[in-house]
Design a protein around this motif. Structure first.
Motif, PDB file in Angstrom:
ATOM      1  N   ASN A 125      -0.525  -6.747  -1.240  1.00 33.10           N
ATOM      2  CA  ASN A 125       0.670  -7.312  -0.622  1.00 33.10           C
ATOM      3  C   ASN A 125       1.400  -6.214   0.141  1.00 33.10           C
ATOM      4  O   ASN A 125       1.914  -5.262  -0.467  1.00 33.10           O
ATOM      5  N   LYS A 279      -1.114 -10.366  -3.769  1.00 27.75           N
ATOM      6  CA  LYS A 279      -0.752 -11.739  -3.419  1.00 27.75           C
ATOM      7  C   LYS A 279      -2.042 -12.504  -3.156  1.00 27.75           C
ATOM      8  O   LYS A 279      -3.135 -11.920  -3.109  1.00 27.75           O
ATOM      9  N   ASP A 282      -3.821 -15.051   2.825  1.00 24.94           N
ATOM     10  CA  ASP A 282      -2.983 -15.907   3.666  1.00 24.94           C
ATOM     11  C   ASP A 282      -3.563 -17.310   3.846  1.00 24.94           C
ATOM     12  O   ASP A 282      -2.824 -18.296   3.919  1.00 24.94           O
ATOM     13  N   TYR A 283      -4.885 -17.430   3.920  1.00 27.82           N
ATOM     14  CA  TYR A 283      -5.483 -18.740   4.193  1.00 27.82           C
ATOM     15  C   TYR A 283      -5.281 -19.736   3.054  1.00 27.82           C
ATOM     16  O   TYR A 283      -5.418 -20.958   3.248  1.00 27.82           O
ATOM     17  N   SER A 285      -2.581 -20.701   1.730  1.00 27.34           N
ATOM     18  CA  SER A 285      -1.434 -21.572   1.994  1.00 27.34           C
ATOM     19  C   SER A 285      -1.760 -22.688   2.983  1.00 27.34           C
ATOM     20  O   SER A 285      -0.957 -23.597   3.171  1.00 27.34           O
ATOM     21  N   ASN A 295       1.427 -16.992  -1.725  1.00 27.68           N
ATOM     22  CA  ASN A 295       0.181 -17.693  -1.368  1.00 27.68           C
ATOM     23  C   ASN A 295      -0.690 -18.020  -2.575  1.00 27.68           C
ATOM     24  O   ASN A 295      -1.882 -18.322  -2.402  1.00 27.68           O
TER      25      ASN A 295
END
Length: 436
Positions: A125, A279, A282-283, A285, A295
């Motif tokens: 992150n 985290k 990103d994909y 979410s 996420n």
């Protein structure tokens, strides 16, 4: 002819690989089709990546090839990255797998599922700090750890050559590590272990004194998951090695070979490692599932996603907050292991039409290895009926046992026992450092 029940697991990390191993051993290929999907061809236990990065561990000896593993345990393996989920059609889409020149090795395709388990792990992150993605190194994967090791060895070679040409030169390899959690602390100690051995592998004039490591932590102290006494002991051990531990330092920007702090200080470094937290990718979410601000996929107490009971999520990519708690289960290997057990039981219960089991996280404590120099940690929960701070040989023994339990989880008792014996032999006959 009845259609086979198709169970798809996406992600071959600690939790995902254990889950497909247990499903394959339980059901085999007669009435079930167990499929593992991962973008890589092999698995390595993520807590070992700091050793791979420092050259102390040869990942080729510890990695698990999915194709050989699937043949042994009765599941199928598909290489690919998750691109989307069609919950109505009950299919997942996989992005194309491309060669180094950009040509497609495997075209984009879909795989149907009756039950889907998502175990894609986590990524570092960067908290939106400018320049981190461009100028910092991560330790999220084998590829990233290998890249760091290559660059580290190149800098060590540069310093060694400079010292040979001019013995009075004050050359150093400057490394900045952002994040005082387990990864940052363990990497800092491992670097000094590797530096001390380099003189035996061709860098005759290089030693620990040429390694300058700065460990930056935005919080008031390193290792916030451990009791303050143990964190202080770890800080002392790092200081003895030569690590400059700096708490209460917040990085606000990364530049080429520079970190800028909130106070405007400029910290110079040849290598910068970002290990300030994790985290979900990103994909995650964008999959049509409920996620949090990091996420991570939100799951119920049965580890099913909040919007679709036929989809489970486990490990670092999942977020579950137990009743009465104000924080979700931490993203640790022990949590992934426990979640894999619950998801396995619940998939079996779904096949039998039985009520699903609620997930209960049992915190066994935290352990941090300072390479061969020391190990600190705390045991808690049902392991000892309370909590206990441990250091030294006992802590090191338990830390090593965690990896052994991981081997048992993904290989079973028989093969894991042989691998442990082979590992002991390799420590004797193999070089102490991987230099290529």
């Amino acid at each position: 002819m009845n259609r086979k029940t198709q169970i798809v697991v996406v992600g071959g990390g600690a939790g995902g690989l254990e889950l497909v191993r247990r499903l394959g051993a339980k059901y085999g290929r007669k009435r079930h089709d167990i499929i593992l999907v991962d973008k890589n061809l092999s698995h390595i236990w993520k807590p070992l990546l700091h050793e791979v990065a420092a050259g102390s561990l040869d990942a080729n000896l510890d990695e698990v090839g999915y194709r050989g593993h699937c043949y042994r345990w009765g599941y199928r393996f598909f290489q690919g990255s998750l691109d989307g989920i069609d919950r109505e059609a009950k299919t997942i889409s996989l992005a194309p797998v491309k060669d180094e020149d950009g040509s497609a090795l495997i075209e984009a395709h879909t795989i149907r599922y009756d039950i889907l388990a998502l175990a894609m792990g986590s990524v570092s992150n960067d908290f939106g700090v400018p320049g981190v993605k461009e100028h910092c190194l991560y330790l999220d994967s084998r590829v990233q750890a290998d890249r760091f090791r290559t660059r580290l060895l190149n800098h060590c070679l540069r310093v060694s050559r400079a010292m040979m040409n001019d013995p009075t030169a004050n050359e150093q390899v400057r490394i900045a590590i952002v994040g005082g959690g387990a990864t940052g602390v363990e990497l800092a100690a491992e670097l000094y272990n590797a530096a001390g051995a380099l003189r035996h592998y061709g860098l005759e004039v290089f030693d620990e004194g040429r390694m300058h490591v700065t460990l930056l932590e935005a919080g008031p102290r390193i290792l916030p998951a451990l009791p303050e006494k143990l964190a202080a002991a770890a800080k002392h051990e790092l200081g003895v090695l030569g690590v400059q531990v700096r708490p209460d330092v917040q990085v606000v920007e990364a530049r080429p070979r520079q970190l800028i702090t909130r106070t405007g200080e400029v910290i110079e470094a040849d290598l910068i490692v970002w290990a300030a937290g994790v985290k979900g990718a990103d994909y995650l979410s964008g999959l049509g599932l409920e996620t949090n601000s990091r996420n991570q996929i939100l799951v119920t107490d049965t580890l099913q996603t909040t919007v679709d009971p036929s989809i489970f999520a486990l490990g670092d990519c999942a977020s579950y907050t137990p009743p009465g708690e104000d924080r979700p289960v931490p993203p640790r290997a022990q949590a992934a292991h426990q979640m894999a057990g619950t998801v396995f039981d619940n998939i079996c219960r779904m096949q039998r039409g039985q009520p699903l089991r609620h997930f209960a996280y049992h915190d066994k404590g935290s352990l941090v290895s300072l390479s061969r120099f020391s190990t600190v940690g705390s045991l808690m929960g049902n392991l000892i009926g309370g909590s206990m701070a441990i250091e030294g040989r006992l802590a090191r023994f338990i830390y090593t046992s965690l990896y052994r339990l991981h081997l048992i989880g993904i290989h079973g008792w028989v093969k894991a026992t042989f691998l442990m014996l082979v590992g002991r032999v390799n420590r004797i006959v193999r070089p102490k450092l991987k230099l290529h």
